[in-house]
Design a protein around this motif. Structure first.
Motif, PDB file in Angstrom:
ATOM      1  N   SER A 204      -4.233 -81.033  65.829  1.00  0.00           N
ATOM      2  CA  SER A 204      -3.448 -81.900  64.948  1.00  0.00           C
ATOM      3  C   SER A 204      -3.872 -81.767  63.494  1.00  0.00           C
ATOM      4  CB  SER A 204      -3.571 -83.356  65.397  1.00  0.00           C
ATOM      5  OG  SER A 204      -4.921 -83.790  65.355  1.00  0.00           O
ATOM      6  N   ALA A 205      -5.103 -81.315  63.258  1.00  0.00           N
ATOM      7  CA  ALA A 205      -5.598 -81.190  61.881  1.00  0.00           C
ATOM      8  C   ALA A 205      -4.836 -80.131  61.095  1.00  0.00           C
ATOM      9  CB  ALA A 205      -7.081 -80.847  61.890  1.00  0.00           C
ATOM     10  N   THR A 206      -4.102 -79.253  61.791  1.00  0.00           N
ATOM     11  CA  THR A 206      -3.381 -78.192  61.091  1.00  0.00           C
ATOM     12  C   THR A 206      -2.042 -78.663  60.513  1.00  0.00           C
ATOM     13  OG1 THR A 206      -2.290 -77.455  63.125  1.00  0.00           O
ATOM     14  CG2 THR A 206      -4.412 -76.420  62.567  1.00  0.00           C
ATOM     15  N   ARG A 207      -1.630 -79.865  60.847  1.00  0.00           N
ATOM     16  CA  ARG A 207      -0.340 -80.360  60.369  1.00  0.00           C
ATOM     17  C   ARG A 207      -0.255 -80.302  58.838  1.00  0.00           C
ATOM     18  NH1 ARG A 207       3.439 -84.149  62.442  1.00  0.00           N
ATOM     19  NH2 ARG A 207       2.057 -84.541  64.212  1.00  0.00           N
ATOM     20  N   GLU A 208      -1.298 -80.779  58.168  1.00  0.00           N
ATOM     21  CA  GLU A 208      -1.284 -80.788  56.706  1.00  0.00           C
ATOM     22  C   GLU A 208      -1.291 -79.371  56.145  1.00  0.00           C
ATOM     23  OE1 GLU A 208      -4.362 -83.195  55.099  1.00  0.00           O
ATOM     24  OE2 GLU A 208      -3.636 -85.053  56.012  1.00  0.00           O
ATOM     25  N   GLN A 209      -1.984 -78.447  56.834  1.00  0.00           N
ATOM     26  CA  GLN A 209      -2.000 -77.056  56.373  1.00  0.00           C
ATOM     27  C   GLN A 209      -0.603 -76.452  56.449  1.00  0.00           C
ATOM     28  OE1 GLN A 209      -5.107 -75.870  59.212  1.00  0.00           O
ATOM     29  NE2 GLN A 209      -6.392 -75.308  57.485  1.00  0.00           N
ATOM     30  N   GLN A 211       2.264 -78.064  56.325  1.00  0.00           N
ATOM     31  CA  GLN A 211       3.100 -78.688  55.301  1.00  0.00           C
ATOM     32  C   GLN A 211       2.758 -78.177  53.903  1.00  0.00           C
ATOM     33  OE1 GLN A 211       2.132 -82.756  56.402  1.00  0.00           O
ATOM     34  NE2 GLN A 211       4.172 -83.068  57.285  1.00  0.00           N
ATOM     35  N   SER A 212       1.476 -77.895  53.666  1.00  0.00           N
ATOM     36  CA  SER A 212       1.067 -77.434  52.342  1.00  0.00           C
ATOM     37  C   SER A 212       1.666 -76.080  51.997  1.00  0.00           C
ATOM     38  CB  SER A 212      -0.468 -77.362  52.247  1.00  0.00           C
ATOM     39  OG  SER A 212      -0.976 -76.289  53.030  1.00  0.00           O
ATOM     40  N   LYS A 216       7.681 -76.471  58.297  1.00  0.00           N
ATOM     41  CA  LYS A 216       7.889 -77.695  59.072  1.00  0.00           C
ATOM     42  C   LYS A 216       6.958 -77.710  60.276  1.00  0.00           C
ATOM     43  CE  LYS A 216      11.425 -80.234  61.690  1.00  0.00           C
ATOM     44  NZ  LYS A 216      12.829 -80.235  62.158  1.00  0.00           N
ATOM     45  N   PRO A 217       6.124 -78.752  60.430  1.00  0.00           N
ATOM     46  CA  PRO A 217       5.242 -78.826  61.604  1.00  0.00           C
ATOM     47  C   PRO A 217       6.009 -79.282  62.842  1.00  0.00           C
ATOM     48  CG  PRO A 217       4.856 -80.694  60.144  1.00  0.00           C
ATOM     49  CD  PRO A 217       5.859 -79.822  59.456  1.00  0.00           C
TER      50      PRO A 217
END
Length: 380
Positions: A204-209, A211-212, A216-217
């Motif tokens: 789940s920590a990759t969601r922000e990566q 989006q950055s 689209k996650p």
């Protein structure tokens, strides 16, 4: 200390373990560098470039004669190293777990029996101090980039949206599965080419990566196992409940995609299966899947190592050794990884590296010592 740089013998391997840049750096440390003739040819590096950097050029026997340190991209056959110094170090990607067509425990045992000290660079711990030594990261970065280019070459349409007098061309839809180093580079490259990009990962920590990078996650929500964080920053295995929920989510999403790139790997294990034959059948004819894990068993059912398979009208790309398809840049990064590793342990007074037994990096990469296999991961 004489360092030998060998010409790779594995079929299709175009990379080389040193470049003129790193040769100069090793010479500056006081080492003698011997490069086997033709070692850099496939990476567009001439023997004369090595000679100008201070290397000695010769045949394999002359290169190995008295060498105390042997550099390679892939692990050389122990039987081909005659003439090197007793107890010589072998520093390369050694594939000690035997996942894929080359490497394996038998070769590690052979290194030990022959008295070599084998150091497997792909077992580099993922810690801050070792980032510049990490061959998996440097090579995966290029693999993610090349995967998108390979997909574009196989895809019969354009990537970006184009508005023309004859009408509008829709942007390609690209779905990246697995957001490690390769996946992040694949997202960035596909975005630069103008594709509409989405991505998923079990962590789940990759969601922000995701989006950055403007993608689209696509994530399973409210199911046990979503964290997915294994040791060393790698993904771990998921709960059965999570796997079922992920399969359902992917099935719905993948049917709408033009290109899918899979990058999921578990260290020392066969690659997890992410896409089934039934899911492929839901994709549009002419769609493309690039399986970057094909050498470790593949993420995609129907992927064939070294081939482009056509399944249900979908082209499944299974190129082997993808970083080697960008041999010049891959060699430059790989050779810097090796130099950074050796330089970190170089003792100027001794004129050679000194590897402390209690160092975390040394413990991670050392496979053999004193005629024995000593790596904890191989002994467990």
């Amino acid at each position: 200390m004489k360092i030998a740089v060998l010409r790779e013998q594995t079929d299709g391997e175009r990379r080389v373990a040193a470049t003129p840049e790193t040769v100069r750096k090793f010479v500056a440390l006081g080492a003698t560098i011997a490069v086997e003739a033709g070692a850099g040819e496939s990476a567009s590096i001439a023997d004369t470039a090595y000679a100008e950097a201070g290397a000695e050029i010769g045949d394999r026997a002359a290169t190995l004669e008295g060498a105390g340190l042997i550099l390679g991209v892939q692990g050389p056959d122990p039987a081909s190293l005659a003439g090197s110094a007793p107890g010589a170090w072998i520093v390369a990607g050694l594939n000690p777990f035997g996942v894929g067509p080359d490497g394996g425990r038998a070769r590690v045992d052979a290194y030990a029996a022959a008295g070599f000290e084998a150091l497997a660079m792909e077992l580099m711990p993922r810690i801050t101090r070792a980032q510049s030594m990490d061959i998996l990261s440097s090579q995966s970065n290029l693999a993610g980039y090349k995967a998108v280019l390979d997909a574009a070459a196989e895809y019969g349409r354009a990537f970006p949206m184009m508005m023309t007098a004859a009408g509008t061309v829709s942007a390609a839809k690209v779905f990246v599965m697995g957001v490690g180093v390769a996946g992040l580079q694949a997202i960035a490259t596909a975005r630069r080419l103008g594709a509409q990009v989405s991505a998923t990962d079990v962590r789940s920590a990759t969601r922000e990566q995701i989006q950055s990078l403007g993608a689209k996650p696509i994530f399973v929500e409210n199911v046990a196992g979503i964290e997915g964080e294994g040791s060393g920053g790698y993904a771990g295995e998921m709960s059965a409940e999570y796997q079922a929920a992920q399969a359902e989510l992917v099935s719905a999403h993948i049917a709408k995609q033009d290109i899918v790139i899979t990058t999921a790997l578990i260290p020392g294990r066969a690659a997890p299966r992410l896409i089934s034959d039934a899911q492929i059948a839901t994709m549009k004819p002419g769609s493309v899947i690039v399986d970057l894990a094909v050498e470790q068993g593949g993420n995609v059912e129907g992927a064939v190592l070294g081939e482009v398979a056509i399944v249900h009208g979908v082209r499944i790309v299974g190129h082997r050794n993808v970083p080697s398809r960008l041999a010049a840049d891959a060699s430059a990064l790989f050779s810097r990884n090796l130099y950074n590793f050796l330089n970190a342990f170089w003792d100027k007074e001794a004129g050679k590296p000194v590897f402390p037994d209690d160092d975390e990096i040394v413990q991670g990469v050392r496979l053999t010592q004193g005629g024995k296999v000593v790596n904890a991961r191989l002994l467990s």
